[in-house]
Structure formats: C-alpha cells, structure tokens
Design an enzyme around this catalytic site. Structure first.
Site, short mmCIF file in Angstrom:
data_model
loop_
_atom_site.label_atom_id
_atom_site.label_comp_id
_atom_site.label_asym_id
_atom_site.label_seq_id
_atom_site.Cartn_x
_atom_site.Cartn_y
_atom_site.Cartn_z
CB SER A 1 -0.89 0.02 1.24
OG SER A 1 -1.39 1.33 1.42
CG HIS B 1 -3.90 -1.67 -1.59
ND1 HIS B 1 -5.03 -2.40 -1.89
CD2 HIS B 1 -4.24 -0.88 -0.54
CE1 HIS B 1 -6.01 -2.09 -1.05
NE2 HIS B 1 -5.56 -1.15 -0.23
CG ASP C 1 -5.03 2.30 1.01
OD1 ASP C 1 -5.99 1.53 0.86
OD2 ASP C 1 -3.92 1.94 1.46
CG MET D 1 -8.15 6.98 2.91
SD MET D 1 -7.23 6.93 4.46
CE MET D 1 -6.43 5.32 4.30
CG HIS E 1 -9.24 0.11 -0.20
ND1 HIS E 1 -8.59 -0.11 1.00
CD2 HIS E 1 -10.57 0.05 0.07
CE1 HIS E 1 -9.50 -0.28 1.96
NE2 HIS E 1 -10.70 -0.18 1.42
CG MET F 1 -11.13 3.11 2.51
SD MET F 1 -9.55 3.02 3.33
CE MET F 1 -8.47 3.20 1.90
CG MET G 1 -11.47 -3.02 5.49
SD MET G 1 -10.04 -2.54 4.50
CE MET G 1 -9.03 -1.65 5.67
CG ASP H 1 -6.19 -2.87 3.23
OD1 ASP H 1 -5.09 -2.61 3.73
OD2 ASP H 1 -6.83 -2.07 2.51
C1 DX5 Z 1 -6.06 1.32 5.80
C2 DX5 Z 1 -5.62 1.07 4.38
C3 DX5 Z 1 -4.53 0.08 4.28
C4 DX5 Z 1 -3.29 0.49 4.97
C5 DX5 Z 1 -2.57 -0.73 5.44
O1 DX5 Z 1 -7.20 2.10 5.80
O2 DX5 Z 1 -6.70 0.61 3.59
O3 DX5 Z 1 -4.27 -0.26 2.92
O4 DX5 Z 1 -2.44 1.25 4.20
O5 DX5 Z 1 -1.46 -0.32 6.16
P1 DX5 Z 1 -0.68 -1.27 7.14
O6 DX5 Z 1 -0.18 -2.42 6.33
O7 DX5 Z 1 0.42 -0.40 7.65
O8 DX5 Z 1 -1.64 -1.70 8.21
ZN ZN Z 2 -6.39 -0.33 1.53
#
Ligand code: DX5
Ligand code: ZN
Length: 233
Positions: free
Chosen positions: A12, A37, A39, A41, A70, A72, A141, A177
C-alpha cells in the site's frame, strides 16, 4: 484449505513517500510486488484524506502491473468512471459506503474494470452471498480503515475462513488489508486469503533510493504466507 490463487503481495502506497509516488511504485514492483494497492480516502467515510483520481492517473504510468484502487469514500458512484479512466484495474468499494452496493458493483463492472467489495471489521458476510456473481475480490479489513500502521484485528481470521467456504471454487480473490506482517500473514493465508496488502511492513526501513529493503520485506511476508498455505495443501 488450499488457496485458490498463489499468494500475491500488494504494497500500500499509503506508507510510501507521497512526494515521490512514481519512484516508489517502480521500486516496489522491481522488488517483487505483485499488485500496487492505492488507498483513496475522503475525510468523510474515513477520518483521513489522501488523494483522488488525478493522483491515480499520475501514478498509473509508473505501474507495469495491477493497480488496485481501494475507495474509502462515500458516496462512491459519482467517482467510479473517473477512477476507471485514471487506469485502475480493480476498483474496490465498501459495503458500508452507501445503501446500494449492488448498483455500485454493477457500475464498476460496466466500466470494464474488476470489482472489489470491502468489509469493515464490524461487518458480517451475509450480504456477500447475494453479490458473489458481481465481484472479483472481497477485501477483508483487518483494521478499521483510515490509517496505516494499526494493529491487526484477530477476530477477522474466522471471517476469512467463512468467506473462503462461501466462495468455493469461484474465481474471487480474498484480500487482507491492515496490520499484515510476517506474524499475521500466515494466519490469514491459512484461512484462505490470497492477496495480502501491506503498507508499513513493506516500506519500513527502505526508500526508493534504498529499495533492497522493500524486496527483503516483501520476500519475508511472502515466505511466511507460502509456508502456511503449503502446510495446508
Ligand atoms: C487502511 C488502508 C490500508 C493500509 C494498510 O485504511 O486501507 O491499505 O495502508 O497499512 P498497514 O499495512 O500499515 O496496516
Ligand atoms: Zn487499503
């Protein structure tokens, strides 16, 4: 239970250098990452803000393989086309992000992209049964979404086991994840997960200028997961 697909490691970039995503993506792929990956947000669905489709489009030319996006965010539907055009290969939306996940998954599939369904730690799997013919991936998750570097939530392992049984031999990935490390990767791999997202555990100790550390971290996670699945074969 044997996993349906070989284990894939999806670093990620939430844990990468935000000022240098291009170099970071090239470095992790050169060091053995299977997917990248990404993310997204919005500060509304989750209490953190990262970036949107323009950044995804900028990153895209630096990724040779799969760009796993991903989302969010809530709402999701108005932005699906933009992320598809930005070059996402997989677009994952949260079951909890709105009242019409079925419509959201249809909209993702209509763009020609693969559709992922993400489940927060507090969400059960009953609804997944009615969506099995619309998804290419379920993202479990194992932390509450929003931040990297959180502690793995062990209660999710049983959820993975039940999902794997529900999925049967359908070609659907189970992605994990949050909190994936050398210690937790074998637990979810043995339960039937095949895609392991890892942020802090991949990027810790390295940089795009010192990418060998990324390779060591990726190999260590993969070896731990592979050992768990081969024992179960
Ligand atoms: C959390 C993200 C993850 C995150 C994972 O909301 O969706 O992808 O980056 O990070 P680690 O591996 O550090 O838990
Ligand atoms: Zn993620």
């Amino acid at each position: 239970m044997k996993t349906a697909f070989p284990i894939k490691i999806a670093p990620s970039i939430l844990s990468a250098d935000f000022a240098d995503f291009g170099a970071e993506c090239r470095a992790i792929e050169a060091q053995g990452a299977d997917w990248v990956h990404v993310d997204v947000m919005d500060g509304h669905f989750v209490p953190n803000i990262t970036f949107g489709p323009a950044t995804c489009a900028a990153i895209r030319p630096h990724i040779k393989g799969v760009m796993d996006v991903h989302l969010m965010i809530a709402p999701v539907d108005p932005y699906i086309e933009a992320f598809a055009e930005a070059g996402a290969d997989i677009i994952t939306a949260h079951l909890e992000a709105g009242p019409h996940i079925h419509r959201t998954l249809q909209a993702i599939r209509n763009t020609g992209r693969k559709a992922g369904l993400a489940l927060n730690p507090g969400t059960g799997i009953d609804a997944v049964e009615h969506l099995l013919d619309m998804i290419d991936l379920v993202c479990v998750m194992t932390v509450n979404p929003g931040f990297g570097g959180q502690k793995f939530i062990h209660s999710q392992i049983e959820k993975v086991r039940r999902l794997r049984a529900m999925i049967g031999d359908r070609p659907i990935h189970i992605e994990i994840d949050g909190g994936v490390t050398v210690e937790t990767a074998p637990l979810v791999a043995a339960a039937g997960a095949d895609v392991l997202v890892a942020g802090s555990a991949v990027f810790k100790g390295g940089s795009a200028a010192q990418p060998g550390v990324y390779g060591e971290n990726i190999r260590a996670i993969r070896a731990a997961a592979d050992a768990a699945t081969s024992r179960m074969a």
